[in-house]
Scaffold this active site. Sequence first.
Site, PDB file in Angstrom:
ATOM      1  N   ARG A 130      -6.682  -3.044   3.912  1.00 29.96           N
ATOM      2  CA  ARG A 130      -6.853  -1.990   2.914  1.00 29.96           C
ATOM      3  C   ARG A 130      -7.893  -2.459   1.898  1.00 29.96           C
ATOM      4  NH1 ARG A 130      -3.582  -0.943  -2.300  1.00 29.96           N
ATOM      5  NH2 ARG A 130      -4.619   0.935  -2.997  1.00 29.96           N
ATOM      6  N   ASN A 159       2.962   0.573  -4.137  1.00 29.17           N
ATOM      7  CA  ASN A 159       2.684  -0.769  -4.636  1.00 29.17           C
ATOM      8  C   ASN A 159       3.906  -1.219  -5.415  1.00 29.17           C
ATOM      9  OD1 ASN A 159       0.174  -0.358  -3.572  1.00 29.17           O
ATOM     10  ND2 ASN A 159      -0.923  -0.357  -5.519  1.00 29.17           N
ATOM     11  N   HIS A 185     -10.198   3.010  -6.605  1.00 31.14           N
ATOM     12  CA  HIS A 185      -9.439   1.882  -7.153  1.00 31.14           C
ATOM     13  C   HIS A 185     -10.140   1.456  -8.451  1.00 31.14           C
ATOM     14  CE1 HIS A 185      -6.422  -1.420  -5.817  1.00 31.14           C
ATOM     15  NE2 HIS A 185      -6.714  -1.661  -7.076  1.00 31.14           N
ATOM     16  N   GLU A 207      -2.714   3.996  -7.736  1.00 31.27           N
ATOM     17  CA  GLU A 207      -1.954   3.865  -8.976  1.00 31.27           C
ATOM     18  C   GLU A 207      -2.414   4.760 -10.130  1.00 31.27           C
ATOM     19  OE1 GLU A 207      -1.713  -0.301 -10.011  1.00 31.27           O
ATOM     20  OE2 GLU A 207      -0.534  -0.767  -8.246  1.00 31.27           O
ATOM     21  N   GLU A 234       0.761  -2.482  -1.409  1.00 32.18           N
ATOM     22  CA  GLU A 234       0.574  -3.748  -2.124  1.00 32.18           C
ATOM     23  C   GLU A 234       1.933  -4.358  -2.414  1.00 32.18           C
ATOM     24  OE1 GLU A 234      -1.717  -3.721  -5.789  1.00 32.18           O
ATOM     25  OE2 GLU A 234      -3.209  -2.374  -4.922  1.00 32.18           O
ATOM     26  N   TYR A 268       5.859  -4.474  -7.242  1.00 35.41           N
ATOM     27  CA  TYR A 268       5.814  -5.857  -7.722  1.00 35.41           C
ATOM     28  C   TYR A 268       7.132  -6.297  -8.352  1.00 35.41           C
ATOM     29  CZ  TYR A 268       0.895  -5.911  -6.651  1.00 35.41           C
ATOM     30  OH  TYR A 268      -0.282  -5.879  -5.970  1.00 35.41           O
TER      31      TYR A 268
HETATM   32  C1  FCB Z   1      -2.066  -3.622  -8.928  1.00 33.72           C
HETATM   33  C2  FCB Z   1      -3.498  -3.292  -8.600  1.00 33.72           C
HETATM   34  C3  FCB Z   1      -4.244  -4.383  -7.898  1.00 33.72           C
HETATM   35  C4  FCB Z   1      -3.872  -5.750  -8.433  1.00 33.72           C
HETATM   36  C5  FCB Z   1      -2.378  -5.915  -8.480  1.00 33.72           C
HETATM   37  C6  FCB Z   1      -1.932  -7.265  -8.950  1.00 33.72           C
HETATM   38  O1  FCB Z   1      -1.661  -2.862 -10.025  1.00 33.72           O
HETATM   39  O2  FCB Z   1      -3.559  -2.140  -7.797  1.00 33.72           O
HETATM   40  O3  FCB Z   1      -5.616  -4.117  -8.008  1.00 33.72           O
HETATM   41  O4  FCB Z   1      -4.464  -5.932  -9.661  1.00 33.72           O
HETATM   42  O5  FCB Z   1      -1.813  -4.938  -9.295  1.00 33.72           O
END
Ligand code: FCB
Length: 451
Positions: free
Chosen positions: A79, A300, A123, A168, A358, A302
Amino acid sequence: MSSEKIVFPDGFLWGTATSSYQIEGAWQVDGKGESIWDRFAHTQGKIKNGDTGDVANDHYHRWPQDIALMQDLGLQAYRFSIAWPRILPAGRGQINQAGLDFYSRLVDGLLEANIRPFVTLYHWDLPQALQDEGGWAARSTAEAFVEYADVVSRYLGDRVQNWITHNEPWVVAYVAHAFGEHAPGMRDFATAVTTSHHVLLSHGWAVPVIRQNSPEAQVGITLNLSPSVAASPSAADYQVMRYHDGFFNRWFLDPLYGRHYPADMVAAYQAQGYLPNGLDFVRNGDLEAIAVHTDFLGINYYSRSINRDEVAADNLPPTVVKRDDVTEMGWEVYAPALFDLLSRLHFDYQPPKLYITENGCSYSDGPDGNGRIADTRRLKYLRDHFTQAHKAIQNGVPLDGYFVWSLMDNFEWAHGFSQRFGIVWVDYETQERLPKDSALWYKDVIAHNGF
Ligand code: FCB
């Protein structure tokens, strides 16, 4: 560590992700226009240590070697994003053929290496010329985005079968327009809300255009989502949790899945003065456009968010607390929330298909004397998150692939090069790439479709 064997469904797609400004460099090469990130990074005080993406990983020149690296790791999908100002230096109008040719060669190189390209159109590197006309706060930028999506999908649509319109939108709206931490660095909540609508609208308008140019393609959007939990069962904490979920998740998910902007959030934004003219930026037909059918939702993920009303006098003691286990970004490591998120999306919104576009973590472990990079914490992070994704699939969630952020260390926005998310180490002096232990482990996972 459990000894249970985890095997993913046949055809599950394993990949990595990057984005244009974070790796390409070559900011002024071959006719590229200036982007808002060029401008922002060149403004003193915006990026840690004064870092810029002017050179970054020099991927613009080193892409053949980067494809070889991916091939070596057995990656099945990649990607990446396209820099809008390479294609349309002024945002609209004049096409820069050299920019299209760069991505065309990259796509051909990936296909030759048997790596499926997933292209993100936006992006975050908006042409500065469009920012000068108001950027995403202006509805005309959504129109320009459709023109850009048309040009790119006409040119690459015969070979690219997976398209992501936006990365995002929450970050685009709030981090860039309300918190001032990303380009263009604005601090105005009302503008951020308007921006969120124009970004979603541009998605809705672009999808049919991409489909027309690339009839076999699967088209989707990527959201950053964070499951919200209440720190205690108190009413006060539940209120905060509901607000966070609305602000971060529902404001984007609801309109994309045909449910309009959430009424509780419209009322809350109105009460806070974030909608000085109500929803006047929403015109007839906009919500129908945004609710366009998509083939997949990109996620995405985290970390989770634990919500606490710190001021309520009668609040209950917290029963959920943030663990000490955090990455170098300060983000809590909590893999079970990925299972919760995937389940919630599947059962509440029913996207036909999901990809994790992500997931990853920042740890700065570097080479030892022998050139080995023992990034044990990243390896564990990935293993734990893969395990939760697998559990979700077993529970019926149509998750079809997983993209680790990131292929290699890169320019982490306002943090510059100080945060390393790569499974491959990058020496920014020499541009050497060195797979970390996590990359070698990932290679094995891909080879066995599990672990
Ligand atoms: C996300 C972004 C990516 C990277 C990660 C850590 O928010 O999409 O570009 O910065 O965080």
